[in-house]
Scaffold this motif. Structure first.
Motif, PDB file in Angstrom:
ATOM      1  N   LEU A 336       6.275 -51.586 -23.087  1.00 47.04           N
ATOM      2  CA  LEU A 336       7.722 -51.838 -23.128  1.00 47.04           C
ATOM      3  C   LEU A 336       8.490 -50.666 -23.721  1.00 47.04           C
ATOM      4  O   LEU A 336       9.724 -50.676 -23.745  1.00 47.04           O
ATOM      5  CB  LEU A 336       7.999 -53.102 -23.945  1.00 47.04           C
ATOM      6  CG  LEU A 336       7.370 -54.398 -23.427  1.00 47.04           C
ATOM      7  CD1 LEU A 336       7.493 -55.497 -24.470  1.00 47.04           C
ATOM      8  CD2 LEU A 336       8.023 -54.837 -22.123  1.00 47.04           C
ATOM      9  N   HIS A 366       7.023 -59.314 -15.858  1.00 42.90           N
ATOM     10  CA  HIS A 366       6.215 -59.711 -17.017  1.00 42.90           C
ATOM     11  C   HIS A 366       5.654 -61.102 -16.770  1.00 42.90           C
ATOM     12  O   HIS A 366       6.337 -61.963 -16.218  1.00 42.90           O
ATOM     13  CB  HIS A 366       7.095 -59.697 -18.274  1.00 42.90           C
ATOM     14  CG  HIS A 366       6.345 -59.774 -19.563  1.00 42.90           C
ATOM     15  ND1 HIS A 366       5.783 -60.942 -20.033  1.00 42.90           N
ATOM     16  CD2 HIS A 366       6.073 -58.823 -20.500  1.00 42.90           C
ATOM     17  CE1 HIS A 366       5.191 -60.699 -21.203  1.00 42.90           C
ATOM     18  NE2 HIS A 366       5.348 -59.430 -21.506  1.00 42.90           N
ATOM     19  N   ARG A 368       5.254 -63.517 -18.620  1.00 39.55           N
ATOM     20  CA  ARG A 368       5.897 -64.605 -19.346  1.00 39.55           C
ATOM     21  C   ARG A 368       7.389 -64.720 -19.011  1.00 39.55           C
ATOM     22  O   ARG A 368       8.131 -65.416 -19.717  1.00 39.55           O
ATOM     23  CB  ARG A 368       5.719 -64.391 -20.857  1.00 39.55           C
ATOM     24  CG  ARG A 368       4.296 -64.570 -21.340  1.00 39.55           C
ATOM     25  CD  ARG A 368       3.855 -66.023 -21.374  1.00 39.55           C
ATOM     26  NE  ARG A 368       4.492 -66.727 -22.481  1.00 39.55           N
ATOM     27  CZ  ARG A 368       4.017 -66.766 -23.718  1.00 39.55           C
ATOM     28  NH1 ARG A 368       2.880 -66.150 -24.019  1.00 39.55           N
ATOM     29  NH2 ARG A 368       4.654 -67.428 -24.657  1.00 39.55           N
ATOM     30  N   ILE A 369       7.816 -64.046 -17.926  1.00 33.57           N
ATOM     31  CA  ILE A 369       9.217 -64.139 -17.506  1.00 33.57           C
ATOM     32  C   ILE A 369       9.261 -64.491 -16.022  1.00 33.57           C
ATOM     33  O   ILE A 369       8.658 -63.810 -15.200  1.00 33.57           O
ATOM     34  CB  ILE A 369       9.973 -62.813 -17.738  1.00 33.57           C
ATOM     35  CG1 ILE A 369       9.901 -62.423 -19.211  1.00 33.57           C
ATOM     36  CG2 ILE A 369      11.428 -62.935 -17.301  1.00 33.57           C
ATOM     37  CD1 ILE A 369      10.558 -61.088 -19.514  1.00 33.57           C
ATOM     38  N   PRO A 375      12.510 -66.720 -19.665  1.00 40.35           N
ATOM     39  CA  PRO A 375      11.279 -66.442 -20.414  1.00 40.35           C
ATOM     40  C   PRO A 375      10.561 -67.723 -20.812  1.00 40.35           C
ATOM     41  O   PRO A 375      11.188 -68.745 -21.106  1.00 40.35           O
ATOM     42  CB  PRO A 375      11.785 -65.693 -21.652  1.00 40.35           C
ATOM     43  CG  PRO A 375      13.149 -66.261 -21.890  1.00 40.35           C
ATOM     44  CD  PRO A 375      13.703 -66.581 -20.525  1.00 40.35           C
ATOM     45  N   TYR A 377       8.680 -69.148 -23.681  1.00 42.52           N
ATOM     46  CA  TYR A 377       8.403 -68.938 -25.098  1.00 42.52           C
ATOM     47  C   TYR A 377       8.440 -70.291 -25.792  1.00 42.52           C
ATOM     48  O   TYR A 377       8.964 -71.254 -25.260  1.00 42.52           O
ATOM     49  CB  TYR A 377       9.455 -68.006 -25.722  1.00 42.52           C
ATOM     50  CG  TYR A 377      10.777 -68.682 -26.004  1.00 42.52           C
ATOM     51  CD1 TYR A 377      11.056 -69.236 -27.250  1.00 42.52           C
ATOM     52  CD2 TYR A 377      11.748 -68.801 -25.005  1.00 42.52           C
ATOM     53  CE1 TYR A 377      12.266 -69.880 -27.497  1.00 42.52           C
ATOM     54  CE2 TYR A 377      12.954 -69.445 -25.250  1.00 42.52           C
ATOM     55  CZ  TYR A 377      13.210 -69.974 -26.499  1.00 42.52           C
ATOM     56  OH  TYR A 377      14.394 -70.627 -26.749  1.00 42.52           O
ATOM     57  N   SER A 397       6.678 -63.309 -27.520  1.00 42.84           N
ATOM     58  CA  SER A 397       6.020 -63.606 -26.242  1.00 42.84           C
ATOM     59  C   SER A 397       5.955 -62.364 -25.358  1.00 42.84           C
ATOM     60  O   SER A 397       5.032 -62.211 -24.561  1.00 42.84           O
ATOM     61  CB  SER A 397       6.752 -64.739 -25.513  1.00 42.84           C
ATOM     62  OG  SER A 397       8.024 -64.326 -25.054  1.00 42.84           O
ATOM     63  N   LEU A 398       6.929 -61.467 -25.503  1.00 40.31           N
ATOM     64  CA  LEU A 398       6.932 -60.220 -24.729  1.00 40.31           C
ATOM     65  C   LEU A 398       5.913 -59.229 -25.266  1.00 40.31           C
ATOM     66  O   LEU A 398       5.244 -58.529 -24.507  1.00 40.31           O
ATOM     67  CB  LEU A 398       8.318 -59.553 -24.791  1.00 40.31           C
ATOM     68  CG  LEU A 398       9.483 -60.212 -24.067  1.00 40.31           C
ATOM     69  CD1 LEU A 398      10.728 -59.369 -24.274  1.00 40.31           C
ATOM     70  CD2 LEU A 398       9.190 -60.370 -22.594  1.00 40.31           C
ATOM     71  N   GLU A 399       5.820 -59.144 -26.592  1.00 37.04           N
ATOM     72  CA  GLU A 399       5.055 -58.079 -27.226  1.00 37.04           C
ATOM     73  C   GLU A 399       3.609 -58.457 -27.542  1.00 37.04           C
ATOM     74  O   GLU A 399       2.829 -57.600 -27.952  1.00 37.04           O
ATOM     75  CB  GLU A 399       5.745 -57.652 -28.525  1.00 37.04           C
ATOM     76  CG  GLU A 399       7.136 -57.068 -28.298  1.00 37.04           C
ATOM     77  CD  GLU A 399       7.832 -56.663 -29.584  1.00 37.04           C
ATOM     78  OE1 GLU A 399       8.844 -55.944 -29.506  1.00 37.04           O
ATOM     79  OE2 GLU A 399       7.352 -57.075 -30.665  1.00 37.04           O
TER      80      GLU A 399
END
Length: 444
Positions: A336, A366, A368-369, A375, A377, A397-399
């Protein structure tokens, strides 16, 4: 004994509500813990995938010495039997409930409880549910098994998902949507004025199902597209050899109609979310409790961003405390890194009863999106009213560098498949993620 049973039920409810299981939910009115509603979300890679199946539990004063009475309520008014062990009349056949003969040791014991019952019911929702039925050996192993899976999948979408969401959103058969609550004269935006609980239908899973529809929308569409290829519209559900008058699911396939209705639900949900902004401005003008609370939380989060080493930014859209815009900067030394993403958060005037709806305005490939930017989460249930915890959970949730495989987070089918596929698939996933990160800077 009565007080002990109430204590036990209350503890079990609390334990279930505290955990992060994404496929089970329970609720009851504060004044009546003996009557509990439960929701099971259908398991991945089964005909029940991401369906919303509701059950009612009635606990007697002898609980946990005696098991509760369990009734399935997702039955299309008693016309649909989703499983050989879950009847159209609501009867749930399980040995631990004493409603089905079982082997020694499978009967009810005080060591069991609400969660173990829910997990047992969930286990019935298997890849080949017809094998739960005595006499299934007489069925044609290939043709019958596939046909029953096909119509369970169709009715899971039609009844447990589409029909449920249409009712929640006030969508009629022709696709028109009833006027939102905010436009009705009897609705008071100031949530300090509460209606008598007994006069309001108890629908504890309404918001959860709406948010999960946004999570799983692409998966529902993919299932429908696959169904359209495999089964011609108008094909009649055929009866299995072991089915009788009390064990059947009648109807016809019509995936084209399901697709139309599902797309209408998505449009109505998006419109409802946008409508919160207008409602919010009215609430702000009235200085409602929710408006004042969100304004205060906004100011606190802005200050916390200023004090942190992370250069994220936050602003209100048009000065509206019900619409926040977060500018997220990708974490250095990760895929990212260098990305700049705008994330819009809408709040309902009924927050936190209605949880925030979040959308990435900047496209990001991604796992999770979802494709529309929603998203997947989850923040701690105990902090559902704390907006900072939601923002932290979105970023986490992204990282997350080594997430555990969890099909309940399958919100972008293509990205999910690549992420959890072969080594070459993961390389392709990383390339597409990096490409979308670079594109985010070009779009600024």
């Amino acid at each position: 004994m009565g007080d002990q049973s109430v204590f036990r039920i209350t503890k079990e409810l609390s334990d279930l509500q505290r955990n992060s299981d994404l496929s089970l939910a329970v609720a009851c009115r504060d004044i009546d813990v003996r009557n509990v509603k439960a929701l099971i979300i259908g398991p991945h890679e089964t005909p029940y995938e991401f369906g919303f199946f509701e059950f009612s539990f009635k606990f007697n004063k002898e609980y946990p010495r005696k098991s509760p009475t369990v009734t399935a309520t997702t039955t299309n008014g008693g016309r649909c039997r989703f499983n050989p062990n879950i009847y159209a009349n609501g009867r749930v056949c399980l040995s631990i409930l004493g409603t089905w003969r079982g082997e020694r040791g499978e009967e009810w014991s005080a060591a069991q409880g609400l969660e173990s019952i829910l997990l047992s019911i969930q286990s019935l929702m298997s890849t080949n549910p017809y094998e739960n039925e005595p006499g299934f050996e007489d069925a044609n192993e290939v043709a019958d098994k596939k046909h029953q899976k096909d119509y369970i999948r169709h009715e899971t979408l039609r009844i447990s998902v589409i029909q449920r969401l249409e009712e929640y959103l006030g969508i009629s058969v022709d696709g028109t949507v009833a006027a939102p609550v905010s436009n009705r004269e009897e609705y008071d935006l100031d949530m300090d004025v509460m209606e008598d609980e007994a006069s309001v239908p108890f629908e504890p899973f309404k918001d959860l199902c709406k948010r999960r529809l946004l999570w799983y929308y692409d998966s529902y569409l993919a299932t429908i597209q696959k169904g359209k290829e495999e089964v011609k519209d108008g094909t009649v559900f055929s009866r299995m050899p072991f089915e009788g008058a009390s064990n059947t699911m009648e109807g016809r396939f019509n995936y084209s109609e399901l697709e139309r209705r599902l797309r209408n639900i998505k449009k109505a949900l998006d419109a409802e979310t946008e409508g919160w902004a207008t409602e919010g401005l009215v609430a702000k003008g009235k200085e409602s409790t929710v408006a004042v609370n969100l304004q205060r939380q906004y100011e606190q989060v802005v200050e916390s961003f200023k004090r942190s080493d992370v250069p994220h930014n936050l602003e209100l859209v048009d000065g509206n405390p019900f619409v926040w815009m977060v500018t997220y900067f990708g974490k250095p030394m990760t895929n990212l890194d260098g990305g700049l993403f705008r994330i819009k958060i809408h709040f309902s005037p009924r927050f936190p009863e209605d949880q925030p709806r979040v959308k990435f305005e900047t496209r990001l490939f991604h796992h999770r999106i979802s494709q529309d930017g929603t998203p997947c989460y989850f923040s701690a249930p105990s902090r559902r009213e704390d907006v900072k915890s939601h923002i932290d959970a979105i970023i986490d949730s992204l990282e997350e560098e080594q997430p555990s495989y969890d099909p309940r987070t399958l919100v972008h089918p293509e990205a999910f498949k690549l992420y959890w596929g072969s080594a070459d698939d993961r390389k392709m996933y990383n390339r597409r993620l990096r490409r979308s990160v670079q594109q985010s800077l070009e779009d600024c």
